[in-house]
Write a protein that holds these residues in place. Structure first.
Motif, PDB file in Angstrom:
ATOM      1  N   ILE A  99      22.116   5.533 -18.191  1.00  0.00           N
ATOM      2  CA  ILE A  99      22.939   4.417 -17.704  1.00  0.00           C
ATOM      3  C   ILE A  99      24.110   4.185 -18.665  1.00  0.00           C
ATOM      4  N   VAL A 109      26.392   4.115 -10.965  1.00  0.00           N
ATOM      5  CA  VAL A 109      25.000   4.423 -11.284  1.00  0.00           C
ATOM      6  C   VAL A 109      24.069   3.801 -10.239  1.00  0.00           C
ATOM      7  N   SER A 136      24.192  -0.944 -14.157  1.00  0.00           N
ATOM      8  CA  SER A 136      24.011  -0.108 -12.963  1.00  0.00           C
ATOM      9  C   SER A 136      24.554  -0.847 -11.744  1.00  0.00           C
TER      10      SER A 136
END
Length: 364
Positions: A99, A109, A136
């Motif tokens: 990440i 992500v 993310s």
């Protein structure tokens, strides 16, 4: 039209085989079939040179350094990063760095979180987990059970089921079965959380009513010695067999030959073993651990019993073996349950998540 052509999947691959490793492999195969360019970065690569794998502390450091260098090099050239994540040290050592580098390179992500220990792990490590999760764009989970765990921590997650290969796991019509010699199977690794001992004890009760019954245990792990001793103690040596680790093709064949699949796990999320059994029209008796009651319903597509209750597990298996009507009901409903795990349905949801991740990334 999709906004992506290249997807990088970060996750484990066999060997060793396992639920997440199998899902990583299948996801890559199915995405390539959609003309997506797929790169897989293994979180468990083989050691090169091989002797490194024999040095406990050094091998861990070697793998971690090698992994981070791979992330630095290969995450630059992708449109979406899809990270297969789990609880515990796996999160800190593999998911979090992926990440981090994704954000460093400004790549969208998609975090694909799985694992039955999520609630405990979050409670213990939420400060650090939350710091990473914020980087993310989309969180994906394979079950309503895990979606509810994320809800408890005020995080939104999208449910996208594990993908099932219907060309491999399907109802066989040419398997000849002996009603007097039922074949029961266990398809979990020999680890404490899967409590295979309970299935052995349950089988010991089943064989009293079906003396020709047999139990196949497909898997490997640290509990094998204890299980071998238990089998000897219960005088089941001639009826219980360890198959060792099976490849997916062998596993599918085992399901198709079986009369009942037993699952005694004490911690679980959405076990592929249950999904695969249902797809092969194999009736399932399982504990009600974790997310399993969100996957199947008692007396609809499986029979569920309490954790560590070998008597109830045996009773459930015997009811299936003695009641063809119940057996057929479970099979028919199970075949309906697993349709959502077929790629055509999974792909529609996953594609939307990739597009959403790209859009969210542009907003930042």
């Amino acid at each position: 039209m999709s906004q992506f052509k290249r997807v990088t999947i970060v996750g484990p691959l066999a060997p060793p085989a396992g639920g997440m490793a199998n899902q990583t492999k299948k996801l890559a195969e199915f995405l390539r079939a959609e003309n997506i360019i797929v790169d897989v970065i293994r979180t468990n690569p083989e050691y090169k040179p091989a002797f490194i794998g024999k040095l406990p502390v050094i091998r861990a450091l070697f793998r971690l350094v090698s992994y981070k260098l791979t992330l630095m090099k290969r995450l630059k050239n992708t449109d979406v990063i899809h990270i297969m994540a789990n609880s515990g040290w796996s999160w800190h050592l593999f998911a979090a760095p992926a990440i981090f580098f994704g954000r460093l390179y400004n790549k969208p992500v998609v975090l694909n979180y799985r694992g039955g220990y999520a609630a405990d792990f979050f409670s213990e490590s939420w400060f650090w987990v939350d710091l990473t999760l914020k980087k993310s764009q989309v969180i994906v989970v394979p079950s309503i059970f895990l979606q509810e765990v994320f809800d408890d921590f005020d995080k939104s997650a999208v449910v996208i089921p594990n993908v099932l290969d219907k060309e491999l796991f399907f109802q066989a019509t040419n398997e000849q079965k002996n009603e007097n010699a039922p074949h029961l199977i266990v398809t979990r690794n020999l680890e404490a959380i899967y409590d295979v001992a309970t299935t052995v004890k349950a089988f010991a009760l089943v064989i009293k009513e079906f003396p020709e019954a047999r139990l196949s245990i497909a898997g490997t792990g640290p509990e094998k010695q204890a299980l071998t001793m238990l089998i000897a103690e219960l005088k089941l040596n001639d009826s219980v067999f360890f198959t060792g680790r099976l490849c997916p093709e062998e596993m599918a064949k085992l399901y198709q030959q079986a009369d009942v699949m037993l699952n005694a796990s004490t911690v679980d999320n959405t076990p592929n073993s249950i999904i695969e059994a249902l797809a092969c029209a194999t009736p399932v008796v399982s504990t009600d651990a974790g997310g399993i009651p969100k996957l199947v319903k008692h007396r609809q597509d499986a029979l569920l019993v309490n954790i560590a209750d070998h008597q109830k597990m045996a009773d459930a298996a015997l009811e299936i073996l003695k009641n063809p009507t119940l057996q057929q009901t479970l099979v028919n409903n199970g075949l309906q349950t697993i349709k959502k795990f077929y790629w055509a349905n999974v792909w529609l949801k996953l594609k939307a998540c990739y597009d959403e991740a790209i859009i969210n990334n542009r907003k930042k």
